[in-house]
Design a protein around this motif. Structure first.
Motif, PDB file in Angstrom:
ATOM      1  N   CYS A  61      -2.908 -18.974  -0.463  1.00 30.17           N
ATOM      2  CA  CYS A  61      -2.189 -17.726  -0.748  1.00 30.17           C
ATOM      3  C   CYS A  61      -2.846 -16.619   0.057  1.00 30.17           C
ATOM      4  O   CYS A  61      -3.985 -16.223  -0.215  1.00 30.17           O
ATOM      5  N   ARG A  68       3.539  -7.234  -2.256  1.00 31.30           N
ATOM      6  CA  ARG A  68       2.532  -6.447  -2.996  1.00 31.30           C
ATOM      7  C   ARG A  68       1.256  -7.275  -3.200  1.00 31.30           C
ATOM      8  O   ARG A  68       1.312  -8.513  -3.219  1.00 31.30           O
ATOM      9  N   LEU A 111       2.908 -14.361  -1.334  1.00 31.29           N
ATOM     10  CA  LEU A 111       3.432 -14.168  -2.707  1.00 31.29           C
ATOM     11  C   LEU A 111       4.073 -12.784  -2.769  1.00 31.29           C
ATOM     12  O   LEU A 111       3.885 -12.021  -3.717  1.00 31.29           O
ATOM     13  N   GLU A 156     -11.231 -11.117  -5.633  1.00 33.00           N
ATOM     14  CA  GLU A 156     -10.678  -9.753  -5.587  1.00 33.00           C
ATOM     15  C   GLU A 156     -10.750  -9.189  -4.164  1.00 33.00           C
ATOM     16  O   GLU A 156      -9.861  -8.469  -3.734  1.00 33.00           O
TER      17      GLU A 156
HETATM   18  N1  SAH Z   1      -7.668  -8.433  -0.253  1.00 30.30           N
HETATM   19  C1  SAH Z   1      -6.866  -7.868  -1.337  1.00 30.30           C
HETATM   20  C2  SAH Z   1      -7.221  -8.421  -2.652  1.00 30.30           C
HETATM   21  C3  SAH Z   1      -7.075  -9.923  -2.737  1.00 30.30           C
HETATM   22  S1  SAH Z   1      -6.017 -10.379  -4.052  1.00 30.30           S
HETATM   23  C4  SAH Z   1      -7.004  -6.372  -1.341  1.00 30.30           C
HETATM   24  O1  SAH Z   1      -7.078  -5.862  -0.236  1.00 30.30           O
HETATM   25  O2  SAH Z   1      -7.039  -5.763  -2.375  1.00 30.30           O
HETATM   26  C5  SAH Z   1      -6.783 -11.860  -4.620  1.00 30.30           C
HETATM   27  C6  SAH Z   1      -6.111 -13.123  -4.105  1.00 30.30           C
HETATM   28  O3  SAH Z   1      -4.812 -13.229  -4.660  1.00 30.30           O
HETATM   29  C7  SAH Z   1      -5.910 -13.186  -2.608  1.00 30.30           C
HETATM   30  O4  SAH Z   1      -7.058 -13.689  -1.945  1.00 30.30           O
HETATM   31  C8  SAH Z   1      -4.745 -14.136  -2.479  1.00 30.30           C
HETATM   32  O5  SAH Z   1      -5.193 -15.472  -2.547  1.00 30.30           O
HETATM   33  C9  SAH Z   1      -3.920 -13.807  -3.710  1.00 30.30           C
HETATM   34  N2  SAH Z   1      -2.843 -12.853  -3.427  1.00 30.30           N
HETATM   35  C10 SAH Z   1      -2.692 -11.624  -3.953  1.00 30.30           C
HETATM   36  N3  SAH Z   1      -1.576 -11.034  -3.503  1.00 30.30           N
HETATM   37  C11 SAH Z   1      -0.986 -11.919  -2.648  1.00 30.30           C
HETATM   38  C12 SAH Z   1       0.198 -11.901  -1.858  1.00 30.30           C
HETATM   39  N4  SAH Z   1       1.030 -10.844  -1.863  1.00 30.30           N
HETATM   40  N5  SAH Z   1       0.479 -12.975  -1.080  1.00 30.30           N
HETATM   41  C13 SAH Z   1      -0.356 -14.049  -1.066  1.00 30.30           C
HETATM   42  N6  SAH Z   1      -1.488 -14.139  -1.799  1.00 30.30           N
HETATM   43  C14 SAH Z   1      -1.795 -13.079  -2.590  1.00 30.30           C
END
Ligand code: SAH
Length: 255
Positions: free
Chosen positions: A167, A232, A229, A207
């Motif tokens: 993801c 957002r 996903l 996170e």
């Molecule tokens: N790097 C992000 C935070 C990661 S979210 C930020 O800048 O805030 C935590 C994890 O959830 C990610 O590593 C990913 O595996 C998954 N995830 C969250 N949103 C996603 C999205 N829109 N598409 C794919 N994976 C997502």
């Protein structure tokens, strides 16, 4: 859905077996549910199906039960997903593990990545969490909880015949692979609709997300598929629920 309380035991389940419940289970039945001799409960152990059982004795915190009738057969091993996720702060990890159990994950593999905040994982606590979730969700087996290990160590012995969806939240990040000019990762449902089996896995990062180096290494693994996903950024525990829901809807036992 039956109102008869359901318990996971490790003992063999067969007619005539006499099983002593664990202290905490005995206490719960006697003190909380106020059940006594003659009362019915349901037992499962992940091997022998689910049995209607009867309380034989209940005295001084010790409860003996005996299976009376097989109420659900143990199904053959059916294809189900593995969850690889970077452990989060306590309650968020608990939430992710409990939802993965309800959503039918076969195996839960905590993975340590560069930005994983919580390095130590209390497997004993997670074991009791999945047990309670499996009892409540009426599963006939417990998901396996693996000890937390580094991400690429976990992928070393990954079965390459089983697709792993990664993801990738950086879909719009101009500097990240699979983002920006590389084009964002494809929607998860679209990617997995081409898979032939529900055996495989979903990988959710911490996170802080995955580093560019981690995504490059992931990109070089031929069983890894980057997926989006949506537009957002989801909290990791939200992504666990969404990814497993899409998996079960498209490939798994929700069809
Ligand atoms: N790097 C992000 C935070 C990661 S979210 C930020 O800048 O805030 C935590 C994890 O959830 C990610 O590593 C990913 O595996 C998954 N995830 C969250 N949103 C996603 C999205 N829109 N598409 C794919 N994976 C997502």
């Amino acid at each position: 859905m039956s109102t008869i309380h359901r318990l996971h035991v490790s003992a063999e389940l067969a007619l005539g077996a006499e099983i002593e419940l664990e202290t905490a289970q005995a206490h719960y039945l006697q003190r909380v549910l106020r059940l006594d001799v003659g009362a019915s409960i349901r037992l499962f152990n992940g091997r022998d199906g689910e049995w209607l059982a009867e309380i034989l004795t209940a005295h001084r915190g010790r409860v003996l039960v005996t299976p009376r009738e097989l109420s659900r057969h143990q199904p053959d091993h059916h294809a189900a997903p593995t969850l690889l996720f970077a452990p989060l702060k306590k309650t968020r990890t608990d939430f992710a593990v409990e939802k993965a159990t309800e959503l039918g994950a076969r195996r839960i593999q905590p993975i340590i990545t560069k930005r994983t905040q919580t390095k130590q994982i209390r497997n004993d606590r997670l074991e009791s969490l999945v047990r309670e979730a499996a009892e409540q969700t009426e599963r006939l087996e417990l998901p396996t909880i693996e000890p937390g290990i580094p991400l690429f160590q976990a992928l070393e012995n990954w079965n390459p015949d089983e697709p792993l969806v990664f993801c990738d939240e950086a879909g719009d990040d101009q500097n990240a692979l699979w983002g920006g000019e590389h084009g964002r990762a494809l929607p998860m449902a679209e990617v997995i609709s081409q898979f032939s089996s529900a055996n495989g896995g979903v990988l959710i990062g911490p996170e802080g997300g995955f580093t560019l180096d981690e995504r490059t290494q992931l990109k070089n693994l031929n069983f890894v598929y980057a997926v989006s996903l949506g537009p957002r950024i989801l909290r990791a525990e939200t992504a666990v629920v969404c990814a497993l829901t899409i998996w079960q809807t498209e490939l798994g036992d929700w069809r």
